[in-house]
Every structure is written in structure tokens, then in C-alpha cells.
Write a protein that holds these residues in place. Structure first.
Motif, PDB file in Angstrom:
ATOM      1  N   GLU A   3      -3.780   5.073  -0.519  1.00  0.00           N
ATOM      2  CA  GLU A   3      -4.516   4.038  -1.240  1.00  0.00           C
ATOM      3  C   GLU A   3      -5.648   3.493  -0.378  1.00  0.00           C
ATOM      4  OE1 GLU A   3      -3.007   0.970  -4.380  1.00  0.00           O
ATOM      5  OE2 GLU A   3      -1.524   1.100  -2.773  1.00  0.00           O
ATOM      6  N   LEU A  49       0.867  -1.177   0.000  1.00  0.00           N
ATOM      7  CA  LEU A  49       0.000   0.000   0.000  1.00  0.00           C
ATOM      8  C   LEU A  49       0.898   1.219   0.000  1.00  0.00           C
ATOM      9  CD1 LEU A  49      -2.146  -2.089   1.180  1.00  0.00           C
ATOM     10  CD2 LEU A  49      -3.131  -0.118   2.316  1.00  0.00           C
ATOM     11  N   VAL A  60      -7.640  -0.026  -0.097  1.00  0.00           N
ATOM     12  CA  VAL A  60      -7.589  -1.419  -0.549  1.00  0.00           C
ATOM     13  C   VAL A  60      -8.602  -2.243   0.226  1.00  0.00           C
ATOM     14  CG1 VAL A  60      -6.157  -3.500  -0.707  1.00  0.00           C
ATOM     15  CG2 VAL A  60      -5.171  -1.253  -1.239  1.00  0.00           C
ATOM     16  N   ALA A  89     -10.283   1.542  -4.106  1.00  0.00           N
ATOM     17  CA  ALA A  89      -9.731   1.620  -5.455  1.00  0.00           C
ATOM     18  C   ALA A  89      -9.171   0.289  -5.949  1.00  0.00           C
ATOM     19  CB  ALA A  89      -8.624   2.674  -5.499  1.00  0.00           C
ATOM     20  N   ARG A  90      -8.812  -0.598  -5.012  1.00  0.00           N
ATOM     21  CA  ARG A  90      -8.174  -1.866  -5.402  1.00  0.00           C
ATOM     22  C   ARG A  90      -8.634  -2.955  -4.454  1.00  0.00           C
ATOM     23  NH1 ARG A  90      -2.668  -3.940  -4.297  1.00  0.00           N
ATOM     24  NH2 ARG A  90      -2.164  -1.972  -3.268  1.00  0.00           N
ATOM     25  N   ARG A  91      -8.823  -4.151  -4.984  1.00  0.00           N
ATOM     26  CA  ARG A  91      -9.236  -5.282  -4.173  1.00  0.00           C
ATOM     27  C   ARG A  91      -8.182  -6.371  -4.209  1.00  0.00           C
ATOM     28  NH1 ARG A  91     -13.631  -2.713  -5.571  1.00  0.00           N
ATOM     29  NH2 ARG A  91     -15.592  -2.884  -4.404  1.00  0.00           N
ATOM     30  N   VAL A  92      -7.903  -6.962  -3.070  1.00  0.00           N
ATOM     31  CA  VAL A  92      -7.054  -8.144  -2.967  1.00  0.00           C
ATOM     32  C   VAL A  92      -7.976  -9.301  -2.630  1.00  0.00           C
ATOM     33  CG1 VAL A  92      -5.208  -9.272  -1.696  1.00  0.00           C
ATOM     34  CG2 VAL A  92      -5.046  -6.835  -2.223  1.00  0.00           C
ATOM     35  N   GLU A  93      -8.082 -10.272  -3.538  1.00  0.00           N
ATOM     36  CA  GLU A  93      -8.990 -11.400  -3.320  1.00  0.00           C
ATOM     37  C   GLU A  93      -8.203 -12.609  -2.853  1.00  0.00           C
ATOM     38  OE1 GLU A  93     -12.657 -13.867  -5.379  1.00  0.00           O
ATOM     39  OE2 GLU A  93     -11.734 -12.167  -6.414  1.00  0.00           O
TER      40      GLU A  93
END
Length: 531
Positions: A364, A360, A366, A520-524
Motif C-alpha cells: 500500500e 497498512l 499511504v 492510493a490512500r490519504r490519512v488526514e
């Protein structure tokens, strides 16, 4: 006769006698109705009144048809298996004995030969198909919730009463609830803060301290109607304030005219231009008239003040929270979180996370998503230092704040105001009050003991104490922040987080929440891997 639930002049109270709702009149038929309102307003109590578990203070509940209820918290007996949630253990054992040829002749007529097929069909409708002999203590809370939903469907009631059915469910679990209700042909009353689920409703029933009101359509339609209402009550407030100002202005003019008239009368009496008896009579009439005029003016002013107060209360019920926060000072290129090829978990030979890397930078936002058991909470424990990695490197900017579901960073034994002072020791008394007021903790509300707060108030108080200081932390870490919060509280949290200019790392299954706070961003995360 079609199945229905009719509430007539219903009044409800808490077990200790505190009034919740009064003179409630509602009718439910073969529809999907979402029940919304702030924590503590009486939504769960209303469901209990429909099932007969709660005795109303007054009024009547008439239920035509059968009812099945999904409760939030259920104590399960030790050793219970999936089949026990269906209440069909004896019937299944009889079927199995009959299939083996071990059933007595007089028992065969009682065998339900369709039982296993109906059990499988009910479980398939919630997207989960475990062996019916599986013990419940081997399953996650989300899996058990799905099975309990399947058991309700299996019983085929005329009405489903669902109390926060998507709590603790991952994305697939939430979708299974939406799909189940989409295909349900009976009635359903759903208490929920899940806005995606509420989008599938046929009607929304809003419960407030003023009572209950039905809105036709789904969540978006309800919000549109509420926006129109908010504009109307703002107009009413402006009109009431203008009317009060006019009354005050007229009262001031009347007082000034009377003062001039009284002054002129005194001067005439002093000169002796009129007989003493006439002067005295005029003085008495003036005082009598002036007293009546003052009484009328005071009554009108009191009525105007009450109208202003009523309009303000209506605005406060409908007005969303808006927050302005001081900046964190976090530069755009500053590294906030850095994980490099991390293995972590609770048993070295079976790590929950394998070879995970994550960075990060700057402010950001997330979101960490994934099914139950994929390691989302484990990741947060790594970032906060509660858990050390088996392999790899973890670096985190030191000024962070963790918001778990219990908001453990607050001391429950002291007030919100004292907690603010504890977390912001350099803040003056005025700065403390001003910061808390931005999060709607004004005056006496700031003196509430934290341990007495509802879930929504608790989370909002945590945000106020952490973000309201002169320099908020540059990283906020949130673990399922919307679980157990009402929608007003969720929207208040969203408003606070949108105003925050630091970095966010958020674990959540609530897609509407992630969008609202502008992730803004995804961690799957998936089993032992990351995408």
C-alpha cells in the motif's frame, strides 16, 4: 516609467569565486516569473544580485521600482513580535497613544490612522490574522512565513522576490501563497520547486549550467516545451553518432585502400619495373598525401566526437531519471503497519494523537496529510519506534527505512559508495557500482563524500543505497521528502519510488509529489483527531 528589472551580460560566482552563471540577459516586468533549476545553480544568488546584496563578477543589474524579498532562512531577534516583521512598531505605538489622547500636538500630524486596517488587510491576504503583539517564538515556522509574506504585501513594493515561499507550509498555507500571487498586480520572481505554485506563473525561467532561458506560460507549458527540446536533442545525438560512425567507416576504408596501394607499389619496386627515381618520388608523394589525408580525417573525427559529447551533455541535462529496482518480495496480504487506538505525544495529559488506528497491508501507498502541528511527525516517530504510545498498540514490520529531511541513515563522513557497502555488506564491488549508476551516480560521482552533497543529491544517494540492494526493505517511511529539493531531484526521487514495489508511508504537503508516486490512500490528521 513602468517598473522593471533588467539583467545585462550578468556573470555571478559563489563567495569563494566558483563561477555560477555567465553572460545572463533577462528582463522582468509586471509578471509572475517562476525561477527553476538544480540546487546550487545560482537561483538564490541571482535574487541577491537583484537586491544588491551580491556583487556580480561582471555585467549590470538595473532595477526600476522598489523590491521586497522573502528569504528562506532569517534569524529573528529574541522577543520579536508580529509587528516587528512589518517594521511598524513605532508607528503603531504612536497610533495607540494618539487614540488614548496621550500623543503630543506635534506628533498627531504623523499618526497613520489607517495603519491597523492595513495591517489586518495584509495578514488576511495570507489567511492568517494573529494579534500584532504576539511573540514570534510562540508561532510555527509556517505561520512566521505567512506573516513575513504579509509584511512584504504591506510594504507595497513593485516587485516581490520570493525564495521557496511554500517551504514548511501546510496545505492552507500553500493555497494562501497561490491566492496572494494570483491577486498581485506588480512583478514577482519566484524561486520554487512547488509545481502547483508554478502552474500559476506567467513565465518560467530555467537556470542550468548552460545559462538561463525563458519559457512563456506556466509549468505545464514549460514541460511540454522541454519534452519537444528533449526529442530534438535526442535526434541531434543520434545524428552525431551516425556521423561519427560514418567517419570511422570511411577512415577504415581509406586505410585499407592505402594499404593495398602501398603493397602494390612495394611489389613493383621489388620487381624493378620502374626507375628508382620515379619509384622514390611516387613513394614520397604517397606518404605526403597519406599524411595530409590522415590529418584531415583525424580532425573530422575529433569534431564528430565533440559533437557527440555536446549532444550527450544536452540530453543528460534534459533526460529524466528512470530506475529499475529488485523486488522486495512483500506479499499483497502481509500486514506492514498496525496501530490500534493509540494515544501519543510528549505530555501524557495533552496527547498530540488520540485514539488513532491505522493499518497498512501489502504494498500500500499511504500519504499522511494535515495542517502544521496536527501530529504527522509524531505519527512517524510512533511507527519507527522513536516514540512509545501512552495507550494502544503499535506493530511494524521490522525491515523498514526512514528517510528524514537530513537522510540520517547515511554516514556523512564517507563516500556514497562506502555507504552503499555499509548498508549492503553482501554486495560485490560491481553490484555496488551498477546499483549506484541506476541512480545516476556513475564512476567518480559514486566516490563523492556524502557530507558534500546538495539536498537533492543527498536524498537520491539515500534512495540508491537503500533501494539498490539485492532485497530492498518492504516499508519506506518519508518525512516531507521534497522540502529543499530542486525539481530535477524531486522527479528523480519520484522515479525511484514509482519503481519500488514495497509499502510507502509518506508525510508531505506536496500534492503533486503524492500523485506522482501514486499514493492510493490519504490519512488526514487534525487537532487531536483523525479523519
Amino acid at each position: 516609467m513602468p517598473a522593471s528589472i533588467i539583467l545585462s551580460n550578468l556573470s555571478l560566482s559563489t563567495p569563494d569565486g566558483r563561477p555560477l552563471l555567465s553572460d545572463l540577459n533577462l528582463t522582468f516586468g509586471a509578471e509572475r516569473a517562476g525561477l527553476v533549476g538544480r540546487n546550487g545553480v545560482g537561483k538564490t544568488t541571482l535574487l541577491a544580485a537583484i537586491t544588491g546584496e551580491h556583487i556580480p563578477q561582471a555585467g549590470r543589474v538595473r532595477v526600476s521600482g522598489t523590491v521586497g524579498m522573502l528569504r528562506q532562512d532569517v534569524q529573528l531577534p529574541a522577543g520579536a513580535a508580529v509587528i516587528d516583521l512589518f517594521g511598524a512598531r513605532a508607528a503603531l505605538e504612536l497610533l495607540r497613544r494618539a487614540e488614548r489622547g496621550d500623543a503630543f500636538a506635534d506628533e498627531v500630524t504623523d499618526v497613520d490612522w489607517t495603519l491597523e486596517a492595513r495591517l489586518a488587510s495584509a495578514l488576511a491576504r495570507v489567511g492568517f490574522d494573529p494579534d500584532t503583539d504576539t511573540e514570534l517564538d510562540r508561532l510555527s515556522g509556517g505561520q512566521i512565513t505567512r506573516i513575513r509574506l504579509a509584511a512584504l504585501v504591506f510594504a507595497e513594493p513593485d516587485f516581490l522576490l520570493l525564495d521557496e515561499p511554500t517551504n514548511n507550509l501546510d496545505r492552507d498555507g500553500r493555497k494562501s501563497v497561490v491566492d496572494l500571487l494570483a491577486g498581485w498586480r506588480g512583478g514577482a520572481i519566484v524561486v520554487s520547486h512547488d509545481r502547483d505554485l508554478l502552474e500559476t506563473m506567467d513565465a518560467i525561467v530555467e537556470m542550468t549550467s548552460l545559462g538561463a532561458r525563458r519559457y512563456g506560460g506556466n509549468w505545464s507549458s514549460y514541460r511540454e516545451q522541454k519534452a519537444i527540446e528533449l526529442a530534438a536533442v535526442r535526434h541531434d545525438l543520434a545524428h552525431a553518432e551516425k556521423h561519427l560512425a560514418e567517419i570511422d567507416g570511411k577512415a577504415q576504408e581509406a586505410a585499407e585502400r592505402k594499404a593495398r596501394k602501398d603493397s602494390g607499389g612495394r611489389k613493383k619496386r621489388a620487381k624493378g619495373d620502374m626507375p628508382r627515381i620515379l619509384a622514390g618520388a611516387r613513394k614520397d608523394r604517397s606518404e605526403d598525401s597519406g599524411g595530409k589525408t590522415a590529418q584531415i580525417a583525424e580532425r573530422r573525427r575529433a569534431e564528430a566526437i565533440e559533437a557527440v559529447g555536446a549532444a550527450r551533455r544536452r540530453v543528460e541535462i534534459r533526460q529524466p531519471l528512470s530506475v529499475k529496482l529488485p523486488p522486495t518480495g512483500l506479499p499483497a496480504g502481509r500486514e506492514v503497519v498496525w496501530l490500534d487506538r493509540v494515544n501519543a505525544g510528549y505530555q501524557p495529559e495533552q496527547p498530540v494523537l488520540r485514539d488513532l488506528s491505522l493499518t497498512l497491508v501489502g504494498p500500500e501507498r499511504v500519504g499522511v496529510v494535515g495542517p502544521n502541528g496536527s501530529g504527522k511527525t509524531t505519527l512517524l516517530k510512533l511507527v519507527t519506534g522513536e516514540l512509545r504510545p501512552f495507550a494502544g498498540t503499535v506493530r511494524v514490520r521490522p525491515d523498514f527505512a526512514l528517510f528524514d529531511q537530513k537522510v540520517s541513515l547515511l554516514d556523512p563522513a564517507i563516500s556514497i559508495l562506502d555507504n552503499f557497502g555499509r548498508l549492503n555488506p553482501k554486495a560485490s564491488a560491481n553490484e555496488c557500482h551498477a546499483a549506484l549508476a541506476r541512480f545516476a551516480f556513475r564512476a567518480d560521482a559514486a566516490s563523492q563524500i556524502v557530507g558534500s552533497l546538495s539536498g537533492g543529491q543527498l536524498f537520491r544517494a539515500g534512495l540508491a543505497c537503500v533501494l539498490g540492494g539485492s532485497t530492498p526493505p518492504s516499508l519506506l517511511i518519508l518525512d516531507e521528502p521534497t522540502n529543499h529539493l530542486d525539481i530535477d531531484s524531486i522527479e528523480a526521487v519520484e522515479a525511484g519510488l514509482r519503481a519500488y514495489d514495497g509499502a510507502l508511508l509518506v508525510v508531505s504537503h506536496d500534492e503533486a509529489f503524492l500523485q506522482a508516486i501514486e499514493i492510493a490512500r490519504r490519512v488526514e490528521l487534525v487537532a487531536n483527531a483523525t479523519l
